[in-house]
Design a protein around this motif. Structure first.
Motif, PDB file in Angstrom:
ATOM      1  N   GLY A   1      95.019  42.754  21.142  1.00 33.81           N
ATOM      2  CA  GLY A   1      93.553  42.601  20.828  1.00 33.81           C
ATOM      3  C   GLY A   1      93.026  43.466  19.614  1.00 33.81           C
ATOM      4  O   GLY A   1      92.148  42.919  18.662  1.00 33.81           O
ATOM      5  N   LEU A   2      93.687  44.528  19.757  1.00 31.10           N
ATOM      6  CA  LEU A   2      93.406  45.492  18.450  1.00 31.10           C
ATOM      7  C   LEU A   2      93.669  45.166  17.340  1.00 31.10           C
ATOM      8  O   LEU A   2      92.838  45.175  16.089  1.00 31.10           O
ATOM      9  CB  LEU A   2      93.680  46.929  18.993  1.00 31.10           C
ATOM     10  CG  LEU A   2      93.624  48.016  18.120  1.00 31.10           C
ATOM     11  CD1 LEU A   2      91.949  48.228  17.788  1.00 31.10           C
ATOM     12  CD2 LEU A   2      93.962  49.373  18.230  1.00 31.10           C
ATOM     13  N   VAL A   3      95.012  44.698  17.068  1.00 34.05           N
ATOM     14  CA  VAL A   3      95.493  44.291  15.827  1.00 34.05           C
ATOM     15  C   VAL A   3      94.540  42.871  15.327  1.00 34.05           C
ATOM     16  O   VAL A   3      94.008  42.718  14.122  1.00 34.05           O
ATOM     17  CB  VAL A   3      96.972  43.765  15.963  1.00 34.05           C
ATOM     18  CG1 VAL A   3      97.411  43.153  14.539  1.00 34.05           C
ATOM     19  CG2 VAL A   3      97.658  44.820  16.455  1.00 34.05           C
ATOM     20  N   TRP A   4      94.155  42.079  16.367  1.00 32.69           N
ATOM     21  CA  TRP A   4      93.263  40.812  15.962  1.00 32.69           C
ATOM     22  C   TRP A   4      92.168  41.456  15.227  1.00 32.69           C
ATOM     23  O   TRP A   4      91.415  40.934  14.627  1.00 32.69           O
ATOM     24  CB  TRP A   4      93.267  39.993  17.042  1.00 32.69           C
ATOM     25  CG  TRP A   4      94.141  38.847  17.328  1.00 32.69           C
ATOM     26  CD1 TRP A   4      95.249  38.766  18.157  1.00 32.69           C
ATOM     27  CD2 TRP A   4      93.921  37.561  16.308  1.00 32.69           C
ATOM     28  NE1 TRP A   4      95.821  37.440  17.807  1.00 32.69           N
ATOM     29  CE2 TRP A   4      95.004  36.749  16.802  1.00 32.69           C
ATOM     30  CE3 TRP A   4      93.343  37.208  15.433  1.00 32.69           C
ATOM     31  CZ2 TRP A   4      95.525  35.796  16.339  1.00 32.69           C
ATOM     32  CZ3 TRP A   4      93.670  36.086  14.752  1.00 32.69           C
ATOM     33  CH2 TRP A   4      94.704  35.114  15.334  1.00 32.69           C
ATOM     34  N   THR A   5      91.375  42.107  16.228  1.00 26.19           N
ATOM     35  CA  THR A   5      90.026  42.695  15.769  1.00 26.19           C
ATOM     36  C   THR A   5      90.367  43.546  14.203  1.00 26.19           C
ATOM     37  O   THR A   5      89.430  43.272  13.353  1.00 26.19           O
ATOM     38  CB  THR A   5      89.535  43.787  16.640  1.00 26.19           C
ATOM     39  OG1 THR A   5      89.592  43.163  17.975  1.00 26.19           O
ATOM     40  CG2 THR A   5      88.074  44.255  16.294  1.00 26.19           C
ATOM     41  N   LEU A   6      91.123  44.546  14.139  1.00 29.74           N
ATOM     42  CA  LEU A   6      91.142  44.980  12.943  1.00 29.74           C
ATOM     43  C   LEU A   6      91.572  44.151  11.562  1.00 29.74           C
ATOM     44  O   LEU A   6      91.163  44.306  10.341  1.00 29.74           O
ATOM     45  CB  LEU A   6      92.329  45.947  12.929  1.00 29.74           C
ATOM     46  CG  LEU A   6      92.267  47.230  13.837  1.00 29.74           C
ATOM     47  CD1 LEU A   6      93.480  48.207  13.754  1.00 29.74           C
ATOM     48  CD2 LEU A   6      90.973  48.152  13.326  1.00 29.74           C
TER      49      LEU A   6
END
Length: 413
Positions: free
Chosen positions: A18-23
């Motif tokens: 989810g962090l990669v998607w958000t960034l």
């Protein structure tokens, strides 16, 4: 731990944190906001140098991102991303032809075209994101969707070979006709405003109508491009990022390739070959994953599947051959000069009102006419037979002489 992990549940996909998607989403939105506030908010005509520099920046960002995918996700994922990005970028260049038709048909002033194009890019990002998640849901639920996607691409390839454009890709599609019929619209622009007051009533300007037209064509483009990229990778993250990076920088590319678009006379054939290739690849994959009862009793069929590496090589090879053949073609050179002369004459007569820019357009028209005169006689003879074009050029010269005599036109020394 790598931010990319293959998911054994999702067919051919991968799990992204989810962090990669958000960034990623924040980064893409940041680029769009930056583009608006630093380039589009103030109406101006981008110079060739500005368009070239920023096109290089966006291409560089896409390549750097792909290298990151290659490092953290592995060779296969890197190849899938680059194959998807190159294909979507080629399709986006084809889209520019239609944007050119729309902008000219609605007579959008050159300085205001950037805002229209940026709207088209943002709308396309939103629409295609919806199509991407819908496509992913269908693929995960129904293996037969690969047959459907493959068939769509084969039909699209056939239409490209025939050279027919659908009604929806014209400047007078059904969306525009409905808007003109049920909404109050004006015939004149009021700067880059979407609404204006005319005879005491609030009405839509052509600026809003052309945005609606571009938004409508973007939806149709997505029906071609999304099945194409799903034929190269089933990873939602890679499909989304390859699509997003292919659209970012499209505005700058429009102004950079403005004089070259008409030269790419064989681009549609190259795209037809690529879409047909991906269509066959999808159908082969569908046969391998087959669970349709009336095909081989619902059992999978052992067929040769086309690897991502072969796909990437084929796509790049076809595009290189297409571009070189177009640039070397005498017919393409003649078509480029004729289209440019027609566009400059139309801008000079019907679109631009700034005297300084009108003078610049007129001298561009003179340059194109000089190039036409240097073409082989057989091409010049055909051009002289185009009565509509010759009348347009004569009218441009007559109007220029009248403006000079009236002192309303700048004259270069």
């Amino acid at each position: 731990m790598s931010p990319f992990d293959r998911d054994s549940v999702e067919r051919g996909g991968m799990q992204v944190s989810g962090l990669v998607w958000t960034l990623t989403v924040v980064g893409i939105l940041g680029l769009v906001v930056f583009d608006f506030y630093f380039h589009v908010r103030r109406a101006h005509i981008p110079s060739l140098r500005e368009a070239g520099a920023w096109s290089a920046v966006y291409v560089g960002l896409a390549i750097v991102f792909g290298i990151g995918v290659l490092i953290f996700g592995g060779r296969d994922m890197g190849a899938e991303y680059f194959a998807g990005w190159v294909t979507e970028k080629a399709l986006s260049v084809d889209n520019l032809f239609v944007f050119l038709v729309l902008l000219n048909s609605f007579k959008v002033p050159r300085a205001d075209q950037q805002k229209v194009l940026l709207f088209g890019i943002v709308f396309s990002l939103i629409a295609r994101t919806g199509f991407i998640f819908l496509g992913a849901a269908l693929i995960n639920s129904f293996a037969w969707v690969f047959y459907l996607f493959g068939l769509i691409l084969l039909i699209t390839a056939g239409n490209l070979l025939k050279g027919n454009e659908s009604e929806g890709r014209s400047a007078d599609n059904v969306i525009i006709r409905l808007a003109r019929r049920f909404l109050r619209t004006s015939d004149d622009y009021d700067g880059d405003k979407l609404f204006t007051v005319q005879d005491g009533k609030r009405v839509l300007t052509p600026m809003l109508l052309v945005m609606v037209a571009i938004g409508g064509t973007d939806i149709l483009f997505a029906l071609d491009s999304i099945p194409a990229i799903f034929g190269l990778t089933q990873s939602v993250y890679l499909v989304f990022t390859a699509t997003a990076f292919s659209l970012l920088g499209l505005r700058q590319l429009y102004f950079l390739l403005d004089g070259l678009l008409d030269r790419l006379i064989y681009l549609s054939y190259g795209l037809a070959a690529i879409l047909a290739f991906i269509g066959v690849k999808l159908i082969l994959h569908a046969l391998h994953e087959n669970n349709v009862p009336f095909i081989n009793g619902g059992e999978h069929i052992d067929v040769v599947e086309i690897s991502t590496g072969v796909s990437l090589g084929f796509i790049i090879g076809v595009l290189i051959i297409t571009v070189i053949a177009s640039l070397l073609s005498p017919k393409g050179r003649a078509q480029t000069h004729v289209a440019a002369a027609r566009r400059h004459a139309t801008e000079f007569l019907d679109i631009e009102t700034d005297p300084r820019y009108c003078d610049e357009i007129y001298h561009k028209l003179l340059d194109e006419e000089a190039r036409i005169k240097r073409l082989p006689e057989k091409y010049r003879a055909r051009i002289r037979q185009e009565d509509e074009l010759m009348n347009l050029l004569r009218r441009a010269h007559r109007v220029h002489d009248e403006r000079v005599a009236a002192g309303t036109c700048f004259v270069r020394v």
